[in-house]
Design an enzyme around this catalytic site. Structure first.
Site, short mmCIF file in Angstrom:
data_model
loop_
_atom_site.label_atom_id
_atom_site.label_comp_id
_atom_site.label_asym_id
_atom_site.label_seq_id
_atom_site.Cartn_x
_atom_site.Cartn_y
_atom_site.Cartn_z
N SER A 140 37.64 39.23 41.77
CA SER A 140 38.99 38.45 42.00
C SER A 140 38.58 37.83 43.39
O SER A 140 37.87 38.19 44.30
CB SER A 140 40.14 39.06 42.12
N TYR A 153 45.04 45.97 44.78
CA TYR A 153 44.55 45.08 43.98
C TYR A 153 43.35 44.75 44.85
O TYR A 153 42.11 44.66 44.47
CB TYR A 153 45.19 44.15 43.16
#
Length: 249
Positions: A140, A153
């Site tokens: 990401s 995350y």
């Protein structure tokens, strides 16, 4: 261009929806035999129904190491080989770091780091025996640059980036290419809260130089190329696909 994917075998995790489903379907259209793995059996079945007979499904809970351990053996039992692995599954718990339960971190690291590592290890050993293969880890932009309220995350996806680079260097002599895609804002179910709120959507796209969120179809050509034999000299690369967001000051 022929990507030479016909009759190759590719495992895609997190393939029941969003980017994973889009990649699985694109690979099937290129002629690959795709094993689509996820927790949601019903959603997987819907993806397989659109796969022209080239997608089979596999229920797997990547939080559970015993479940993860059975994934690659199941692929090998069905097809006898594995040519590509796309580690796409991930979870993104949001919240204030100061009050986050450690269990949230445990789940994020299990799904986003440990499972891809175990799958890459199992698949890669077989790829080496076969003479080569390709692994694609989906990280990401938050793994490239940290994001507040997504600390677990961001941390886990940052680990995926480093994992990709280190493993690529180790396995390059074995003809196993390992690369990483770091997507930015895509229109998927995971972004529903943003896409369905005019205010949140406007704030989100204001951060993106391209002025919009992306469609999953804009990611799949890159994914297909990276599991193709045509990318045999590309390894250890981190491909950021975010409309220019992470490249600006």
């Amino acid at each position: 261009m022929d990507l030479q994917l016909r009759d190759t075998v590719v495992l895609v995790t997190g393939a029941s929806r969003g980017l994973g489903a889009a990649m699985a379907l694109a690979l099937a259209r290129e002629g690959a035999h795709v094993v689509a793995a996820a927790r949601s059996v019903d959603s997987l079945a819907a993806v397989a129904a659109d796969g022209g007979g080239r997608i089979t499904t596999l229920e797997a809970d990547l939080r559970d190491e015993s479940s993860v351990a059975g994934v690659v053996p199941a692929v090998l039992e069905r097809h006898g080989r594995i040519d590509g692995l796309i580690n796409n599954a991930g979870i993104a718990p949001a919240g204030k770091f100061a009050t986050q339960d450690p269990a949230i971190w445990k789940d994020a690291l299990a799904v986003n780091v440990v499972a891809p590592m175990l799958l890459a290890q199992a698949a890669g050993v077989r790829m080496i025996e076969q003479g080569g293969g390709r692994i694609v880890n989906v990280a990401s932009t938050t793994g490239v640059r940290g994001k507040p309220y997504l600390v677990p995350y961001s941390t886990s996806k940052g680990a995926v980036v480093r994992f990709t680079e280190a493993l690529a260097a180790e396995w390059a002599p074995k003809n196993v290419q390992v690369n990483c895609i770091a997507p930015g804002a895509f229109v998927t179910e995971a972004q529903k809260a943003v896409t369905e709120s005019p205010e949140l959507h406007a704030k989100r796209i204001a951060k993106i130089p391209a002025g919009r969120m992306a469609d999953p179809a804009e990611l799949v050509p890159l994914a297909c190329l990276l599991v193709s034999p045509l990318s045999s000299f590309t390894t250890g690369a981190i491909f950021v696909v975010d409309g220019g967001e992470s490249g600006k000051l």
